[in-house]
Design a protein around this motif. Structure first.
Motif, PDB file in Angstrom:
ATOM      1  N   UNK A  89       0.825  -1.207   0.000  1.00  9.90           N
ATOM      2  CA  UNK A  89       0.000   0.000   0.000  1.00  9.90           C
ATOM      3  C   UNK A  89       0.857   1.253   0.000  1.00  9.90           C
ATOM      4  N   UNK A  90       2.013   1.180   0.698  1.00 10.32           N
ATOM      5  CA  UNK A  90       2.921   2.324   0.718  1.00 10.32           C
ATOM      6  C   UNK A  90       3.457   2.633  -0.665  1.00 10.32           C
ATOM      7  N   UNK A  91       3.761   1.575  -1.432  1.00 11.68           N
ATOM      8  CA  UNK A  91       4.249   1.763  -2.807  1.00 11.68           C
ATOM      9  C   UNK A  91       3.182   2.444  -3.648  1.00 11.68           C
ATOM     10  N   UNK A  92       1.936   2.039  -3.465  1.00 12.49           N
ATOM     11  CA  UNK A  92       0.838   2.677  -4.198  1.00 12.49           C
ATOM     12  C   UNK A  92       0.740   4.162  -3.844  1.00 12.49           C
ATOM     13  N   UNK A  93       0.916   4.458  -2.546  1.00  7.44           N
ATOM     14  CA  UNK A  93       0.854   5.850  -2.117  1.00  7.44           C
ATOM     15  C   UNK A  93       1.985   6.676  -2.693  1.00  7.44           C
ATOM     16  N   UNK A  94       3.193   6.129  -2.677  1.00  9.00           N
ATOM     17  CA  UNK A  94       4.355   6.823  -3.220  1.00  9.00           C
ATOM     18  C   UNK A  94       4.178   7.073  -4.718  1.00  9.00           C
ATOM     19  N   UNK A  96       1.502   7.556  -6.189  1.00 13.29           N
ATOM     20  CA  UNK A  96       0.387   8.460  -6.444  1.00 13.29           C
ATOM     21  C   UNK A  96      -0.863   7.772  -6.948  1.00 13.29           C
ATOM     22  N   UNK A  97      -0.938   6.456  -6.770  1.00  8.70           N
ATOM     23  CA  UNK A  97      -2.138   5.713  -7.175  1.00  8.70           C
ATOM     24  C   UNK A  97      -3.268   6.061  -6.208  1.00  8.70           C
ATOM     25  N   UNK A  98      -4.387   6.576  -6.708  1.00 13.33           N
ATOM     26  CA  UNK A  98      -5.464   7.005  -5.808  1.00 13.33           C
ATOM     27  C   UNK A  98      -6.152   5.821  -5.133  1.00 13.33           C
ATOM     28  N   UNK A  99      -6.542   6.000  -3.900  1.00 11.22           N
ATOM     29  CA  UNK A  99      -7.284   5.003  -3.142  1.00 11.22           C
ATOM     30  C   UNK A  99      -8.369   5.740  -2.363  1.00 11.22           C
ATOM     31  N   UNK A 100      -9.626   5.471  -2.653  1.00 15.82           N
ATOM     32  CA  UNK A 100     -10.708   6.222  -2.004  1.00 15.82           C
ATOM     33  C   UNK A 100     -10.851   5.902  -0.521  1.00 15.82           C
ATOM     34  N   UNK A 101     -11.299   6.901   0.227  1.00 13.34           N
ATOM     35  CA  UNK A 101     -11.661   6.743   1.645  1.00 13.34           C
ATOM     36  C   UNK A 101     -10.545   6.111   2.467  1.00 13.34           C
ATOM     37  N   UNK A 144       2.483   6.015   2.781  1.00 12.34           N
ATOM     38  CA  UNK A 144       3.258   6.082   1.549  1.00 12.34           C
ATOM     39  C   UNK A 144       3.176   7.451   0.906  1.00 12.34           C
ATOM     40  N   UNK A 145       2.029   8.099   1.003  1.00 14.34           N
ATOM     41  CA  UNK A 145       1.889   9.437   0.433  1.00 14.34           C
ATOM     42  C   UNK A 145       2.700  10.460   1.219  1.00 14.34           C
TER      43      UNK A 145
END
Length: 206
Positions: A89-94, A96-101, A144-145
């Protein structure tokens, strides 16, 4: 003997409240995540950061508690699965992959895990892994973001993972009380307290 067991149960439950209630009182429902003053630092900043977000603290403790309640092999598999999925999930945040809520998902993790513990619900290991893994994505994405703003992302990550592991260990250690008289009630009471704390965060997010 029954009177003695009830006395032990009462003392154990009191200990549980003494440990969990401060987390609920110190948490800030209006903001699921808060930033520590030294966030942009390295290892120490990463190590301290989880303790500034009480939603994260409650969820990490809950993972350890539920693992201990489910017993082997969940007691060690869940605390391993969570950080691994959290890293994803941290990689997704870094990236910039959006994840709702995201914040709502983080708060909901404490509610769901707390309720599972409070109701003494057992599940097959694969379901427990899915539940923990899904919530791990939310926790990892949120952090991650934030990670790219750290001066030393690698040492920050090491500190953060270490702190998360310690929170898991605390939950496991407390969950082992289930093997002593009154311990089962203490663990379930802790689960209920975690669920209430998560609900306060969830209401604050919404």
């Amino acid at each position: 003997m029954m009177i003695q067991n009830r006395s032990i149960c009462l003392r154990t439950s009191t200990l549980c409240a003494a440990v969990i209630l401060p987390l609920l009182l110190w948490g800030q429902p209006a903001a699921a995540h808060t930033e520590d003053p030294g966030f942009v630092g390295g290892f120490m900043s990463g190590f301290s950061h989880p303790f500034y977000g009480w939603d994260h603290v409650l969820a990490m403790v809950a993972v350890g508690l539920w693992g201990a309640f489910l017993g082997r092999p969940a007691i060690w598999i869940l605390p391993i699965v969570f950080p691994l999925i959290m890293a994803f999930g941290g990689v997704l945040g870094i990236a910039g992959v959006p994840l709702p809520a995201v914040e709502a998902g983080i708060a909901a993790s404490s509610v769901v895990l707390g309720v599972l513990i409070a109701l003494a619900l057992r599940s097959p290991l694969w379901i427990a892994i899915i539940v923990v893994g899904c919530f791990g994505i939310f926790h990892g994405h949120a952090h991650g973001t934030e990670l790219p703003s750290a001066n030393s992302p690698i040492t920050y990550s090491i500190g953060f993972v270490l702190a998360t592991g310690l929170l898991h260990l605390f939950g496991i250690a407390f969950g082992l009380l289930i093997g002593v008289p009154g311990g089962r009630l203490a663990v379930r009471t802790a689960g209920a307290a975690i669920a209430v704390g998560g609900l306060s965060f969830l209401l604050g997010v919404w």
